[in-house]
Write a protein that holds these residues in place. Structure first.
Motif, PDB file in Angstrom:
ATOM      1  N   LEU A 190      -4.616  15.281 -14.597  1.00 49.96           N
ATOM      2  CA  LEU A 190      -4.397  15.701 -13.217  1.00 49.96           C
ATOM      3  C   LEU A 190      -5.560  15.276 -12.333  1.00 49.96           C
ATOM      4  N   GLU A 191      -6.772  15.419 -12.829  1.00 54.67           N
ATOM      5  CA  GLU A 191      -7.940  14.984 -12.048  1.00 54.67           C
ATOM      6  C   GLU A 191      -7.881  13.493 -11.765  1.00 54.67           C
ATOM      7  N   ALA A 192      -7.490  12.699 -12.761  1.00 54.55           N
ATOM      8  CA  ALA A 192      -7.367  11.249 -12.562  1.00 54.55           C
ATOM      9  C   ALA A 192      -6.260  10.936 -11.569  1.00 54.55           C
ATOM     10  N   ALA A 193      -5.151  11.669 -11.663  1.00 53.99           N
ATOM     11  CA  ALA A 193      -4.038  11.456 -10.734  1.00 53.99           C
ATOM     12  C   ALA A 193      -4.444  11.815  -9.311  1.00 53.99           C
ATOM     13  N   ALA A 228       1.726  14.601 -13.572  1.00 58.16           N
ATOM     14  CA  ALA A 228       0.523  15.187 -14.169  1.00 58.16           C
ATOM     15  C   ALA A 228       0.442  16.681 -13.868  1.00 58.16           C
ATOM     16  N   ALA A 229       0.839  17.082 -12.681  1.00 60.73           N
ATOM     17  CA  ALA A 229       0.805  18.500 -12.310  1.00 60.73           C
ATOM     18  C   ALA A 229       1.832  19.293 -13.106  1.00 60.73           C
ATOM     19  N   ARG A 230       2.958  18.688 -13.352  1.00 60.24           N
ATOM     20  CA  ARG A 230       4.031  19.353 -14.072  1.00 60.24           C
ATOM     21  C   ARG A 230       3.720  19.505 -15.555  1.00 60.24           C
ATOM     22  N   ALA A 270       0.834  -1.206   0.000  1.00 61.76           N
ATOM     23  CA  ALA A 270       0.000   0.000   0.000  1.00 61.76           C
ATOM     24  C   ALA A 270       0.865   1.251   0.000  1.00 61.76           C
ATOM     25  N   LEU A 271       1.971   1.229   0.744  1.00 59.07           N
ATOM     26  CA  LEU A 271       2.889   2.367   0.762  1.00 59.07           C
ATOM     27  C   LEU A 271       3.521   2.570  -0.610  1.00 59.07           C
ATOM     28  N   ASN A 272       3.948   1.497  -1.253  1.00 58.04           N
ATOM     29  CA  ASN A 272       4.528   1.603  -2.595  1.00 58.04           C
ATOM     30  C   ASN A 272       3.525   2.179  -3.589  1.00 58.04           C
ATOM     31  N   ARG A 273       2.266   1.789  -3.462  1.00 59.93           N
ATOM     32  CA  ARG A 273       1.226   2.339  -4.342  1.00 59.93           C
ATOM     33  C   ARG A 273       0.996   3.823  -4.047  1.00 59.93           C
ATOM     34  N   LEU A 274       1.069   4.205  -2.779  1.00 60.37           N
ATOM     35  CA  LEU A 274       0.911   5.614  -2.416  1.00 60.37           C
ATOM     36  C   LEU A 274       2.056   6.444  -2.989  1.00 60.37           C
ATOM     37  N   ILE A 275       3.271   5.948  -2.877  1.00 62.76           N
ATOM     38  CA  ILE A 275       4.430   6.658  -3.430  1.00 62.76           C
ATOM     39  C   ILE A 275       4.294   6.787  -4.946  1.00 62.76           C
ATOM     40  N   ALA A 276       3.881   5.724  -5.601  1.00 63.69           N
ATOM     41  CA  ALA A 276       3.691   5.769  -7.049  1.00 63.69           C
ATOM     42  C   ALA A 276       2.594   6.771  -7.416  1.00 63.69           C
ATOM     43  N   ALA A 277       1.551   6.835  -6.604  1.00 65.84           N
ATOM     44  CA  ALA A 277       0.464   7.790  -6.865  1.00 65.84           C
ATOM     45  C   ALA A 277       0.957   9.225  -6.686  1.00 65.84           C
ATOM     46  N   PHE A 278       1.819   9.467  -5.702  1.00 63.96           N
ATOM     47  CA  PHE A 278       2.426  10.797  -5.547  1.00 63.96           C
ATOM     48  C   PHE A 278       3.263  11.154  -6.777  1.00 63.96           C
ATOM     49  N   GLU A 279       4.065  10.217  -7.239  1.00 65.50           N
ATOM     50  CA  GLU A 279       4.908  10.477  -8.413  1.00 65.50           C
ATOM     51  C   GLU A 279       4.064  10.738  -9.651  1.00 65.50           C
TER      52      GLU A 279
END
Length: 99
Positions: free
Chosen positions: A33-36, A22-24, A8-17
């Motif tokens: 960005l909305e999907a991210a 997407a923001a950049r 779950a932590l690895n998925r959270l980190i991947a979601a942050f990345e």
């Protein structure tokens, strides 16, 4: 749903990345960005839930929903009032204010 906190932590980190990418590369109203943001929100809540279920540990913060921010009864002055109330209970601050 992931049941291993590390997964779950690895998925959270991947979601942050993914959110950062997407923001950049997209605008504020970008569908990417909305999907991210949605994936990041889901990953956060999943990690929070798995961490608590597995280790009975809560994260030190909560996500505030938009409707919480639109509370008509809440005003910025309410924050100042709460701080003032706490000061009244502290004798050292009361002495300073009396001077």
């Amino acid at each position: 749903m992931a049941t291993d906190p590390r997964d779950a932590l690895n998925r959270l980190i991947a979601a942050f990345e993914n959110h950062f990418d997407a923001a950049r590369s997209g605008g504020v109203d970008s569908p990417a960005l909305e999907a991210a943001e949605e994936r990041l929100r889901d990953a956060f809540f999943t990690y929070d839930d798995v961490l608590f279920t597995t280790h009975e540990v809560e994260l030190p913060f909560d996500i505030v929903e938009d409707e919480d921010l639109e509370d008509e009864d809440f005003e910025d002055d309410d924050l100042d009032d709460e701080d003032d109330d706490e000061d009244d209970d502290d004798p050292e601050i009361a002495d300073i204010e009396a001077d």
